[in-house]
Design an enzyme around this catalytic site. Sequence first.
Site, PDB file in Angstrom:
ATOM      1  N   GLU A 102      34.831  29.625 -55.229  1.00  0.00           N
ATOM      2  CA  GLU A 102      34.370  31.006 -55.367  1.00  0.00           C
ATOM      3  C   GLU A 102      35.539  31.946 -55.090  1.00  0.00           C
ATOM      4  O   GLU A 102      35.361  33.126 -54.838  1.00  0.00           O
ATOM      5  CB  GLU A 102      33.176  31.287 -54.460  1.00  0.00           C
ATOM      6  CG  GLU A 102      33.381  31.005 -52.992  1.00  0.00           C
ATOM      7  CD  GLU A 102      32.168  31.385 -52.163  1.00  0.00           C
ATOM      8  OE1 GLU A 102      31.824  32.568 -52.154  1.00  0.00           O
ATOM      9  OE2 GLU A 102      31.599  30.497 -51.523  1.00  0.00           O
ATOM     10  N   CYS A 134      29.071  28.626 -51.938  1.00  0.00           N
ATOM     11  CA  CYS A 134      29.543  27.378 -51.309  1.00  0.00           C
ATOM     12  C   CYS A 134      28.891  26.139 -51.906  1.00  0.00           C
ATOM     13  O   CYS A 134      29.212  25.022 -51.503  1.00  0.00           O
ATOM     14  CB  CYS A 134      29.269  27.399 -49.815  1.00  0.00           C
ATOM     15  SG  CYS A 134      30.041  28.773 -48.995  1.00  0.00           S
ATOM     16  N   HIS A 256      26.495  22.052 -44.667  1.00  0.00           N
ATOM     17  CA  HIS A 256      27.456  23.121 -44.960  1.00  0.00           C
ATOM     18  C   HIS A 256      27.722  23.850 -43.639  1.00  0.00           C
ATOM     19  O   HIS A 256      26.791  24.167 -42.902  1.00  0.00           O
ATOM     20  CB  HIS A 256      26.878  24.074 -45.998  1.00  0.00           C
ATOM     21  CG  HIS A 256      27.676  25.336 -46.127  1.00  0.00           C
ATOM     22  ND1 HIS A 256      29.031  25.321 -46.342  1.00  0.00           N
ATOM     23  CD2 HIS A 256      27.316  26.647 -46.033  1.00  0.00           C
ATOM     24  CE1 HIS A 256      29.479  26.565 -46.383  1.00  0.00           C
ATOM     25  NE2 HIS A 256      28.459  27.387 -46.195  1.00  0.00           N
TER      26      HIS A 256
HETATM   27  P1  HMG Z   1      27.376  38.486 -34.794  1.00  0.00           P
HETATM   28  O1  HMG Z   1      26.459  39.634 -34.843  1.00  0.00           O
HETATM   29  O2  HMG Z   1      28.828  38.769 -34.665  1.00  0.00           O
HETATM   30  O3  HMG Z   1      27.068  37.521 -33.591  1.00  0.00           O
HETATM   31  O4  HMG Z   1      27.114  37.630 -36.111  1.00  0.00           O
HETATM   32  P2  HMG Z   1      25.736  37.343 -32.732  1.00  0.00           P
HETATM   33  O5  HMG Z   1      25.518  38.488 -31.848  1.00  0.00           O
HETATM   34  O6  HMG Z   1      24.613  36.901 -33.620  1.00  0.00           O
HETATM   35  O7  HMG Z   1      26.202  36.102 -31.850  1.00  0.00           O
HETATM   36  C1  HMG Z   1      26.480  34.870 -32.427  1.00  0.00           C
HETATM   37  C2  HMG Z   1      26.070  33.801 -31.422  1.00  0.00           C
HETATM   38  O8  HMG Z   1      26.953  33.871 -30.299  1.00  0.00           O
HETATM   39  C3  HMG Z   1      24.656  33.966 -30.863  1.00  0.00           C
HETATM   40  O9  HMG Z   1      24.128  32.674 -30.689  1.00  0.00           O
HETATM   41  C4  HMG Z   1      24.906  34.617 -29.507  1.00  0.00           C
HETATM   42  O10 HMG Z   1      23.868  34.385 -28.574  1.00  0.00           O
HETATM   43  C5  HMG Z   1      26.179  33.921 -29.093  1.00  0.00           C
HETATM   44  P3  HMG Z   1      22.708  32.270 -31.349  1.00  0.00           P
HETATM   45  O11 HMG Z   1      21.708  33.137 -30.720  1.00  0.00           O
HETATM   46  O12 HMG Z   1      22.848  32.569 -32.827  1.00  0.00           O
HETATM   47  O13 HMG Z   1      22.588  30.831 -31.068  1.00  0.00           O
HETATM   48  N1  HMG Z   1      26.975  34.629 -28.090  1.00  0.00           N
HETATM   49  C6  HMG Z   1      27.574  34.032 -27.061  1.00  0.00           C
HETATM   50  N2  HMG Z   1      27.596  32.739 -26.660  1.00  0.00           N
HETATM   51  C7  HMG Z   1      28.333  32.438 -25.544  1.00  0.00           C
HETATM   52  N3  HMG Z   1      29.005  33.373 -24.804  1.00  0.00           N
HETATM   53  C8  HMG Z   1      28.984  34.669 -25.167  1.00  0.00           C
HETATM   54  C9  HMG Z   1      28.247  35.047 -26.354  1.00  0.00           C
HETATM   55  N4  HMG Z   1      28.037  36.223 -26.971  1.00  0.00           N
HETATM   56  C10 HMG Z   1      27.251  35.960 -28.060  1.00  0.00           C
HETATM   57  N5  HMG Z   1      29.649  35.567 -24.444  1.00  0.00           N
HETATM   58  C11 HMG Z   1      27.360  35.935 -37.767  1.00  0.00           C
HETATM   59  C12 HMG Z   1      27.340  36.235 -36.278  1.00  0.00           C
HETATM   60  C13 HMG Z   1      27.433  34.447 -37.954  1.00  0.00           C
HETATM   61  C14 HMG Z   1      26.079  36.461 -38.408  1.00  0.00           C
HETATM   62  C15 HMG Z   1      28.604  36.624 -38.385  1.00  0.00           C
HETATM   63  O14 HMG Z   1      29.759  35.990 -37.919  1.00  0.00           O
HETATM   64  C16 HMG Z   1      28.619  36.593 -39.902  1.00  0.00           C
HETATM   65  O15 HMG Z   1      28.090  37.481 -40.562  1.00  0.00           O
HETATM   66  N6  HMG Z   1      29.259  35.545 -40.507  1.00  0.00           N
HETATM   67  C17 HMG Z   1      29.362  35.415 -41.977  1.00  0.00           C
HETATM   68  C18 HMG Z   1      28.072  34.948 -42.615  1.00  0.00           C
HETATM   69  C19 HMG Z   1      27.742  33.515 -42.339  1.00  0.00           C
HETATM   70  O16 HMG Z   1      28.591  32.705 -41.999  1.00  0.00           O
HETATM   71  N7  HMG Z   1      26.454  33.133 -42.568  1.00  0.00           N
HETATM   72  C20 HMG Z   1      26.016  31.777 -42.406  1.00  0.00           C
HETATM   73  C21 HMG Z   1      24.883  31.403 -43.362  1.00  0.00           C
HETATM   74  S1  HMG Z   1      25.249  31.826 -45.059  1.00  0.00           S
HETATM   75  C22 HMG Z   1      26.324  30.557 -45.597  1.00  0.00           C
HETATM   76  O17 HMG Z   1      26.508  29.586 -44.940  1.00  0.00           O
HETATM   77  C23 HMG Z   1      27.028  30.791 -46.891  1.00  0.00           C
HETATM   78  C24 HMG Z   1      28.487  31.189 -46.758  1.00  0.00           C
HETATM   79  O18 HMG Z   1      29.264  30.055 -46.414  1.00  0.00           O
HETATM   80  C25 HMG Z   1      28.982  31.812 -48.080  1.00  0.00           C
HETATM   81  C26 HMG Z   1      28.819  31.044 -49.356  1.00  0.00           C
HETATM   82  O19 HMG Z   1      27.820  30.359 -49.617  1.00  0.00           O
HETATM   83  O20 HMG Z   1      29.699  31.205 -50.202  1.00  0.00           O
HETATM   84  C27 HMG Z   1      28.717  32.230 -45.685  1.00  0.00           C
END
Ligand code: HMG
Length: 411
Positions: A102, A134, A256
């Site tokens: 992609e 992906c 993935h």
């Molecule tokens: P965010 O808002 O930065 O993070 O977004 P958050 O507030 O949701 O925190 C993430 C996790 O860290 C949470 O854990 C928190 O509790 C924890 P969870 O509740 O989810 O288990 N946390 C901590 N843990 C320990 N110590 C601390 C602490 N603070 C917080 N101090 C997000 C995170 C992944 C959404 C963001 O990084 C993002 O948008 N990433 C890109 C999108 C993505 O990867 N999506 C995945 C599914 S889609 C997919 O896989 C397709 C893709 O590969 C693309 C394609 O297909 O081409 C992306």
Amino acid sequence: MPDRSGRAREEKDVRAISTSTSTVSVGIHDISTATGHYALPLETLAAQQGIDPQKFLVGIGQEAMSLPAEDEDPVTLAASAAAPILARHGAENIRTVLFATETGVDQSTAAGVYVHSLLGLPHTARTVELKQACYSGTAALQFAANLVARDPSQQVLVIASDIARYALDSGGEPTQGAGAVAMLVAADPAVLELDPFSGVYTRDIPDFWRPNYLSTALVDGKLSIRAYIDALTGAWRDYREHGGRAFEDLATICYHQPFTKMAVKAHVALAEVAGQPVEKDVAAAQLADTLHYNRLIGNSYTASMYYGLASLLDHREDLAGQAVGLASYGSGSVSEFFSGTVRDGYRSHGRAAETRAGIEAREVIDYARYRELHEREVPVDGGEHELPRVTRAPFRLAGYSGHRRLYERNA
Ligand code: HMG
């Protein structure tokens, strides 16, 4: 129009084909990886952003991200991943090159054509590019398996290669990465025999996308996590309805991995749907062998699940004869759940040392250098642009001339 006897002959031929294809074992004969030249530790990013590094290390399960050098792109990563496969098996039986990405470099020519040229593949091979976020590496693998089932004397080179890039200071930034996985698909495979059944799922959902005019992806992070789980459980149900194995018959599952914690979340959800619920820490332990490489390189989009498979094969010694599940997801969204049986002797065909060496050889950079690299854009003026010689990989992007990319073997 065939006459009656012609039709009878055709029906007989069709039966002969289906009988012969059902007995051919098809799958991954070899698997090889490549990643970017640079690495940014996520602790560096956390320090810059003034947040607790545990959010990245534990919260999303990532330690570092790979980044391409100035003279690397999805084509050079792909060629570097595929070269060891050709060195081991030769190219004479390869009739098809399927390039999944992609991070396409051209709207018209398949990036695989440049890879074909860099690798010196025979002209008597077709080449095409596939796209669906992906997921397309999995589409390529399944299409390849069907080509080989139709004619087991042919081999297909499947390459998944991507550079995951989000805007600076965005939520997706810590999940960036870069990598390529090349696979040789063949009859009587040495590594993984694919099951002939799989489960699929498509749903139009705006969780992640990248319009042609942007070099960074747009994402609704929370929606994307829900979309991933919904699509995957949909694909799992379809897999079961199409003769798929029971959850408990799978030694483990390669998911993935946009970030490794996502695989754990998905496993908890899938186990629940499959009626075999697991706690988070048990899920993490069950998947541990699949997570080593992705934790260090970040999201490599189409290559990500296959880096998970490489990690599993390189870290588990007891998989011969066992079935593993593969859970593929591409935003937008398409998912496929499929499975295969690990072949006896798979360890002797492994490439653990090369994959580890590729990861360990990366040059660790500081935040200022990362930012400078991130801000670089591909020149659009059609002029002459020579690129600095940085990568030590076998192939490099030498520069641009008249809107063309100039590739070369690295001296
Ligand atoms: P965010 O808002 O930065 O993070 O977004 P958050 O507030 O949701 O925190 C993430 C996790 O860290 C949470 O854990 C928190 O509790 C924890 P969870 O509740 O989810 O288990 N946390 C901590 N843990 C320990 N110590 C601390 C602490 N603070 C917080 N101090 C997000 C995170 C992944 C959404 C963001 O990084 C993002 O948008 N990433 C890109 C999108 C993505 O990867 N999506 C995945 C599914 S889609 C997919 O896989 C397709 C893709 O590969 C693309 C394609 O297909 O081409 C992306």
